[in-house]
Motif scaffolding. Structure first.
Motif, PDB file in Angstrom:
ATOM      1  N   THR A 295       0.844  -1.196   0.000  1.00  0.00           N
ATOM      2  CA  THR A 295       0.000   0.000   0.000  1.00  0.00           C
ATOM      3  C   THR A 295       0.878   1.244   0.000  1.00  0.00           C
ATOM      4  O   THR A 295       1.767   1.399   0.841  1.00  0.00           O
ATOM      5  CB  THR A 295      -0.921   0.013   1.238  1.00  0.00           C
ATOM      6  OG1 THR A 295      -1.733  -1.164   1.223  1.00  0.00           O
ATOM      7  CG2 THR A 295      -1.813   1.239   1.234  1.00  0.00           C
ATOM      8  N   THR A 296       0.629   2.128  -0.934  1.00  0.00           N
ATOM      9  CA  THR A 296       1.450   3.331  -1.072  1.00  0.00           C
ATOM     10  C   THR A 296       0.857   4.488  -0.278  1.00  0.00           C
ATOM     11  O   THR A 296      -0.315   4.455   0.145  1.00  0.00           O
ATOM     12  CB  THR A 296       1.548   3.737  -2.550  1.00  0.00           C
ATOM     13  OG1 THR A 296       0.231   4.088  -3.018  1.00  0.00           O
ATOM     14  CG2 THR A 296       2.104   2.598  -3.392  1.00  0.00           C
ATOM     15  N   ALA A 297       1.670   5.534  -0.125  1.00  0.00           N
ATOM     16  CA  ALA A 297       1.199   6.740   0.564  1.00  0.00           C
ATOM     17  C   ALA A 297       0.045   7.374  -0.200  1.00  0.00           C
ATOM     18  O   ALA A 297      -0.909   7.900   0.392  1.00  0.00           O
ATOM     19  CB  ALA A 297       2.351   7.724   0.718  1.00  0.00           C
ATOM     20  N   ALA A 298       0.111   7.324  -1.539  1.00  0.00           N
ATOM     21  CA  ALA A 298      -0.973   7.894  -2.353  1.00  0.00           C
ATOM     22  C   ALA A 298      -2.286   7.171  -2.097  1.00  0.00           C
ATOM     23  O   ALA A 298      -3.353   7.801  -1.998  1.00  0.00           O
ATOM     24  CB  ALA A 298      -0.597   7.802  -3.837  1.00  0.00           C
ATOM     25  N   GLN A 299      -2.211   5.841  -1.966  1.00  0.00           N
ATOM     26  CA  GLN A 299      -3.428   5.077  -1.681  1.00  0.00           C
ATOM     27  C   GLN A 299      -3.963   5.395  -0.285  1.00  0.00           C
ATOM     28  O   GLN A 299      -5.180   5.457  -0.086  1.00  0.00           O
ATOM     29  CB  GLN A 299      -3.142   3.579  -1.827  1.00  0.00           C
ATOM     30  CG  GLN A 299      -2.960   3.135  -3.274  1.00  0.00           C
ATOM     31  CD  GLN A 299      -2.554   1.686  -3.388  1.00  0.00           C
ATOM     32  OE1 GLN A 299      -1.634   1.228  -2.704  1.00  0.00           O
ATOM     33  NE2 GLN A 299      -3.209   0.937  -4.253  1.00  0.00           N
ATOM     34  N   GLN A 300      -3.078   5.593   0.663  1.00  0.00           N
ATOM     35  CA  GLN A 300      -3.516   5.969   2.012  1.00  0.00           C
ATOM     36  C   GLN A 300      -4.260   7.308   1.971  1.00  0.00           C
ATOM     37  O   GLN A 300      -5.251   7.508   2.679  1.00  0.00           O
ATOM     38  CB  GLN A 300      -2.299   6.078   2.953  1.00  0.00           C
ATOM     39  CG  GLN A 300      -1.627   4.755   3.264  1.00  0.00           C
ATOM     40  CD  GLN A 300      -2.371   3.934   4.311  1.00  0.00           C
ATOM     41  OE1 GLN A 300      -3.539   4.181   4.604  1.00  0.00           O
ATOM     42  NE2 GLN A 300      -1.694   2.950   4.884  1.00  0.00           N
ATOM     43  N   ASN A 301      -3.802   8.203   1.135  1.00  0.00           N
ATOM     44  CA  ASN A 301      -4.411   9.537   1.053  1.00  0.00           C
ATOM     45  C   ASN A 301      -5.743   9.537   0.325  1.00  0.00           C
ATOM     46  O   ASN A 301      -6.475  10.532   0.373  1.00  0.00           O
ATOM     47  CB  ASN A 301      -3.441  10.509   0.370  1.00  0.00           C
ATOM     48  CG  ASN A 301      -2.211  10.778   1.225  1.00  0.00           C
ATOM     49  OD1 ASN A 301      -2.276  10.718   2.454  1.00  0.00           O
ATOM     50  ND2 ASN A 301      -1.083  11.069   0.580  1.00  0.00           N
ATOM     51  N   GLU A 302      -6.056   8.456  -0.404  1.00  0.00           N
ATOM     52  CA  GLU A 302      -7.349   8.364  -1.093  1.00  0.00           C
ATOM     53  C   GLU A 302      -8.501   8.197  -0.119  1.00  0.00           C
ATOM     54  O   GLU A 302      -9.645   8.495  -0.434  1.00  0.00           O
ATOM     55  CB  GLU A 302      -7.349   7.163  -2.050  1.00  0.00           C
ATOM     56  CG  GLU A 302      -6.420   7.295  -3.243  1.00  0.00           C
ATOM     57  CD  GLU A 302      -6.297   5.995  -4.015  1.00  0.00           C
ATOM     58  OE1 GLU A 302      -5.611   5.996  -5.046  1.00  0.00           O
ATOM     59  OE2 GLU A 302      -6.889   4.980  -3.571  1.00  0.00           O
ATOM     60  N   LYS A 303      -8.195   7.698   1.070  1.00  0.00           N
ATOM     61  CA  LYS A 303      -9.236   7.379   2.039  1.00  0.00           C
ATOM     62  C   LYS A 303      -9.813   8.651   2.653  1.00  0.00           C
ATOM     63  O   LYS A 303      -9.111   9.640   2.858  1.00  0.00           O
ATOM     64  CB  LYS A 303      -8.675   6.467   3.136  1.00  0.00           C
ATOM     65  CG  LYS A 303      -8.164   5.133   2.590  1.00  0.00           C
ATOM     66  CD  LYS A 303      -7.798   4.155   3.683  1.00  0.00           C
ATOM     67  CE  LYS A 303      -6.594   4.593   4.482  1.00  0.00           C
ATOM     68  NZ  LYS A 303      -6.179   3.549   5.450  1.00  0.00           N
ATOM     69  N   ARG A 304     -11.105   8.598   3.002  1.00  0.00           N
ATOM     70  CA  ARG A 304     -11.755   9.742   3.640  1.00  0.00           C
ATOM     71  C   ARG A 304     -11.261   9.941   5.067  1.00  0.00           C
ATOM     72  O   ARG A 304     -11.271  11.052   5.590  1.00  0.00           O
ATOM     73  CB  ARG A 304     -13.276   9.539   3.642  1.00  0.00           C
ATOM     74  CG  ARG A 304     -13.903   9.550   2.261  1.00  0.00           C
ATOM     75  CD  ARG A 304     -15.388   9.241   2.339  1.00  0.00           C
ATOM     76  NE  ARG A 304     -15.993   9.182   1.000  1.00  0.00           N
ATOM     77  CZ  ARG A 304     -17.258   8.804   0.781  1.00  0.00           C
ATOM     78  NH1 ARG A 304     -18.045   8.443   1.797  1.00  0.00           N
ATOM     79  NH2 ARG A 304     -17.725   8.779  -0.463  1.00  0.00           N
ATOM     80  N   ASP A 308     -10.381   4.209   7.790  1.00  0.00           N
ATOM     81  CA  ASP A 308     -10.995   3.423   6.716  1.00  0.00           C
ATOM     82  C   ASP A 308      -9.996   2.395   6.188  1.00  0.00           C
ATOM     83  O   ASP A 308      -8.777   2.596   6.265  1.00  0.00           O
ATOM     84  CB  ASP A 308     -11.448   4.337   5.576  1.00  0.00           C
ATOM     85  CG  ASP A 308     -12.566   5.282   5.999  1.00  0.00           C
ATOM     86  OD1 ASP A 308     -13.091   5.108   7.117  1.00  0.00           O
ATOM     87  OD2 ASP A 308     -12.896   6.196   5.219  1.00  0.00           O
ATOM     88  N   PHE A 309     -10.508   1.297   5.652  1.00  0.00           N
ATOM     89  CA  PHE A 309      -9.614   0.240   5.161  1.00  0.00           C
ATOM     90  C   PHE A 309     -10.098  -0.284   3.819  1.00  0.00           C
ATOM     91  O   PHE A 309     -11.281  -0.159   3.464  1.00  0.00           O
ATOM     92  CB  PHE A 309      -9.485  -0.896   6.178  1.00  0.00           C
ATOM     93  CG  PHE A 309     -10.806  -1.505   6.593  1.00  0.00           C
ATOM     94  CD1 PHE A 309     -11.351  -2.584   5.903  1.00  0.00           C
ATOM     95  CD2 PHE A 309     -11.502  -1.006   7.689  1.00  0.00           C
ATOM     96  CE1 PHE A 309     -12.555  -3.149   6.284  1.00  0.00           C
ATOM     97  CE2 PHE A 309     -12.710  -1.572   8.082  1.00  0.00           C
ATOM     98  CZ  PHE A 309     -13.238  -2.642   7.373  1.00  0.00           C
ATOM     99  N   ALA A 310      -9.170  -0.888   3.082  1.00  0.00           N
ATOM    100  CA  ALA A 310      -9.442  -1.307   1.704  1.00  0.00           C
ATOM    101  C   ALA A 310     -10.267  -2.587   1.656  1.00  0.00           C
ATOM    102  O   ALA A 310      -9.935  -3.581   2.298  1.00  0.00           O
ATOM    103  CB  ALA A 310      -8.134  -1.509   0.958  1.00  0.00           C
ATOM    104  N   LEU A 311     -11.339  -2.542   0.854  1.00  0.00           N
ATOM    105  CA  LEU A 311     -12.098  -3.743   0.517  1.00  0.00           C
ATOM    106  C   LEU A 311     -11.631  -4.294  -0.833  1.00  0.00           C
ATOM    107  O   LEU A 311     -11.632  -5.495  -1.059  1.00  0.00           O
ATOM    108  CB  LEU A 311     -13.591  -3.426   0.452  1.00  0.00           C
ATOM    109  CG  LEU A 311     -14.234  -2.845   1.720  1.00  0.00           C
ATOM    110  CD1 LEU A 311     -15.702  -2.543   1.477  1.00  0.00           C
ATOM    111  CD2 LEU A 311     -14.077  -3.793   2.895  1.00  0.00           C
ATOM    112  N   TRP A 312     -11.267  -3.373  -1.713  1.00  0.00           N
ATOM    113  CA  TRP A 312     -10.782  -3.744  -3.047  1.00  0.00           C
ATOM    114  C   TRP A 312      -9.645  -2.794  -3.399  1.00  0.00           C
ATOM    115  O   TRP A 312      -9.767  -1.583  -3.224  1.00  0.00           O
ATOM    116  CB  TRP A 312     -11.905  -3.632  -4.072  1.00  0.00           C
ATOM    117  CG  TRP A 312     -11.525  -4.088  -5.447  1.00  0.00           C
ATOM    118  CD1 TRP A 312     -11.117  -3.308  -6.485  1.00  0.00           C
ATOM    119  CD2 TRP A 312     -11.521  -5.427  -5.935  1.00  0.00           C
ATOM    120  NE1 TRP A 312     -10.851  -4.064  -7.595  1.00  0.00           N
ATOM    121  CE2 TRP A 312     -11.093  -5.394  -7.290  1.00  0.00           C
ATOM    122  CE3 TRP A 312     -11.827  -6.666  -5.374  1.00  0.00           C
ATOM    123  CZ2 TRP A 312     -10.972  -6.536  -8.074  1.00  0.00           C
ATOM    124  CZ3 TRP A 312     -11.711  -7.807  -6.147  1.00  0.00           C
ATOM    125  CH2 TRP A 312     -11.288  -7.745  -7.476  1.00  0.00           C
TER     126      TRP A 312
END
Length: 730
Positions: A295-304, A308-312
């Motif tokens: 998981t990248t920092a950019a993906q972490q920043n996508e979250k509200r 929150d955690f990834a389902l997909w």
């Protein structure tokens, strides 16, 4: 009421006996176990992430839950549907598969020496940065050791280059590449990981380690699950599951990934996030670890929100991918269990199990996802977590390179001995895997095995048809033993009802065996039928616990697949041999034929142990015949010989000491009394004409009291000396 009519009858008043209670992580206390559908139980257990060899940490969970499953099924009579997953899509698997592929490719490319040295420098720099950034003390120590190892390998390579010996350089280069596989693979992955596109690379690794996992479970006698689910086979179900959560307003799409909305879920009246570990809500490090290594920092920043955690997850370059409504991607870690458990068991689970380290965020996220999907306030009724496993008191971790593989453990101990170690600990407490732990486990195994062997020898004819001799009168000894037997059964039941307390259960079983052993010692002849019933009960419990696979028999089976039948077939012949040997020994004793007695001992001590037979001579009774594993008997024989040699050595030592003492006495007799003190110049400095000391070493005159003692000693020596002179004349 007339005496000619039937009298009134009443049932016994009901007694409030123990009921089964289990420790429920959802309430953090013991709760009465009541499934949702009578005796039927739906049970989902978190399985392994298959990217490496299974270790004793895995065994902690899988043997533990195998024991609980067997007891609930075979002792308490529940009809269990046991479902377990295999995680074959995961960040760890993806990264390990890429690293293995890139490392083998690097080795096959046979790089020049200059290139290897250049790469070594880059690997060192990357590892150095990682060491400095690491805050976990255990991980830091592991990385520092790796850094030292890598530095040493580099120095050896550089020294070989300076020496100019081509053969040494080639060997040092090969050693460097192999010794530094982990940091080199990590460096290669950071450079070239995105270039790996063949999905077969990502499926071959988990398929291999899943096969090895099943072999390990078979070796440990762990029952197969009724249903095994693989993430790779449930992608459509997982996608549908995520879609439903989005429709319920508790998940959202962002840049091709889907995230669970923890805040929206927690604001619902009937929902509570982090039911298992509410105090961990917002624990950033645990949440980040749960999201995965890739998981990248950019993906972490996508979250509200950070919680929150990834389902997909949207697949990046160098990652396997499947089609979904949100584009190419792959499942998050937590969603897999919710979707697969629900696909098999429906919207409710009676039991969910896993290691204690999975409580947060994995299991708490599972609960939230599932309740969000079904729009229900409860998904799991009983959450059971197995305790940690330590290695000789230290934290066990595959990532920290501090672990013992299951196959390595099985080189030192049998599967039964390992299971005894688990039975002797509470399933929810930390278990320390150490020589001391295993020694206690082996003592229990030996206690039960010796009891079984003794009972088998006494009760051999019990199963050969019923006759008048089958039954013997019970006297006080039998009544007392049976009373202890009944108490033991009551204690066993109470212990198993109390959170399946196998340690207390084994202690109650040990008490039954100890009482039986005392009975065997004192009662001649013992009641074979009572002992058989006790041995069958103990065997039955050990069968339930998975420590014995020997239906219809008593005791532990012999080594080999057909062990149960082998004993029935071979024992009559051994009994004939034992009786014949006993008669020969009796005649040899009468005739004082020592050579024949030696042959009888040779048969007992040297020949029969090689085929797994132990003969035990008993004064005034026929010899006991016992079938024991050959390896066990050979170890016993070696230990006996070692003890005999030690006794012989001790006897020889005492003999030599006695001879030396006698020689010293004889030598002492030969000394004339006038000379006996003159050699003691470390004590005395002057002597009189009779050889008696007059002054000590410092020139101080000997006291009168001391002089009297010296004179007595000289007189005694005079007597010994005269005896010596007289012996020489004769």
């Amino acid at each position: 009421m007339s005496k000619r009519s039937q009298p009134a009858w009443s049932v016994h008043p009901s007694s409030d006996g123990p009921v089964l209670k289990v420790f429920n992580s959802l309430t953090r206390q013991k709760e009465i176990f009541v499934p949702q559908d009578g005796k039927r139980v739906t049970w989902y257990s978190c399985g392994p992430t298959v990217y490496d060899a299974s270790h004793m940490g895995h065994a902690r969970s899988y043997i533990t839950f195998d024991i609980l499953r067997r007891i609930l099924s075979d002792y308490f009579g529940y009809d269990i549907l046991y479902v377990m997953n295999i995680t074959d899509i995961d960040d760890k698997i993806i990264k390990r598969a890429r690293q293995n592929y890139l490392f083998e490719k690097y080795v096959a490319e046979n790089h020049s020496l200059e290139q290897v040295l250049s790469d070594a420098k880059m690997v060192m720099e990357k590892l150095s940065v990682t060491v400095k950034a690491t805050t976990d003390p255990d991980k830091k120590i592991m990385l520092e050791r790796l850094m030292t190892k890598l530095t040493a390998a580099t120095e050896v390579l550089e020294a070989a280059v300076k020496g100019g010996d081509g053969a040494k350089v080639a060997n040092a280069q090969e050693m460097f590449v192999r010794e530094c596989k982990d940091p080199l693979s990590d460096w290669l992955d950071s450079k070239f990981g995105a270039t790996v596109t063949d999905n077969a690379i990502f499926s071959a690794l988990p398929a291999h380690w899943e096969r090895e996992f099943h072999k390990d479970m078979d070796s440990l006698n762990v029952l197969r699950p009724n249903v095994l689910t693989r993430v790779s086979e449930y992608i459509p179900e997982i996608v549908d599951y995520v879609v439903k959560i989005i429709e319920n307003g508790l998940a959202y799409e962002a840049n091709g990934s889907v995230y669970f909305d923890v805040g929206a879920f927690d604001r619902k009246d009937k929902h509570h996030y982090a039911k298992l570990v509410p105090e961990a809500y917002g624990d950033a490090s645990s949440l980040q670890e749960g999201e995965g290594d890739l998981t990248t920092a950019a993906q972490q920043n996508e979250k509200r929100a950070p919680t929150d955690f990834a389902l997909w997850k949207k697949s990046k370059a160098g990652e396997p991918a499947w089609d979904s409504p949100w584009g190419k991607g792959r499942p998050g870690w937590h969603i897999e269990c919710s979707a697969m458990a629900s696909a098999i068991c429906g919207p409710k689970l009676d039991i969910h199990t896993g290691g204690v380290d999975l409580k947060f965020p994995h299991h708490d996220n599972e609960i939230a996802q599932s309740e969000a999907h079904f729009d229900e306030a409860e998904w799991v009724k009983y959450f059971l977590h197995s305790g940690h496993l330590t290695i000789a008191g230290c934290k066990m971790s595959k990532s920290l390179k501090n672990f013992v593989s299951i196959q390595d453990a099985l080189k030192d101990y049998s599967a039964r001995q390992l299971r005894f170690a688990f039975l002797l600990h509470s399933w929810r407490d930390t278990l320390d895997y150490s020589p001391n732990t295993m020694e206690i486990a082996m003592q229990y195994e030996k206690l039960f095995n010796e009891f079984f062997l003794n009972v088998k020898d006494i009760t051999r004819t019990i199963g050969q048809g019923t006759n008048n001799e089958t039954f013997a009168k019970w006297d006080k000894s039998e009544l007392d033993l049976n009373e202890k037997f009944e108490k033991g059964k009551t204690d066993v039941h109470a212990a198993l009802c109390d959170n399946i307390d196998t340690r207390t259960t084994l202690e109650a079983m040990r008490d039954i065996v100890s009482a039986s052993n005392l009975y065997l010692r004192d009662r001649k002849p013992p009641n074979a039928l009572l002992l058989f019933d006790i041995a069958r009960y103990i065997t039955g419990l050990l069968e339930i616990f998975g420590a014995i696979n020997n239906p219809g028999q008593i005791g532990f089976p012999m080594a080999g697949e057909a062990s149960g039948n082998a004993e029935n077939i071979i024992m009559p012949y051994l009994s004939i041999l034992s009786e014949f040997r006993g008669n020969v020994r009796a005649h040899a004793r009468t005739l004082k034929a020592t050579d024949i007695l030696k042959e009888c001992d040779e048969l007992r001590d040297e020949i029969l142990p090689n085929v797994g037979v132990r003969l035990e001579d008993r004064e005034g009774e026929p010899s006991a015949v016992k079938l024991v594993d050959k390896e066990t008997l050979l170890k016993e024989r070696e230990a006996k010989k070692k003890l005999e040699l030690e006794k012989q050595a001790e006897k020889e030592k005492k003999k030599q000491e006695l001879a030396a003492a006698n020689a010293a006495k004889e030598a002492q007799k030969k000394i004339p009394p006038t000379e006996m003190f003159k050699s003691e110049t470390d004590k005395y400095s002057k002597f009189d004409e009779n050889g008696l000391p007059t002054h000590d070493l410092e020139g101080k005159e000997i006291s009168k009291g001391q002089m009297k003692k010296l004179q007595k000693l000289q007189q005694a020596q005079e007597k010994k000396y005269q005896e010596y002179l007289a012996s020489q004349k004769s």
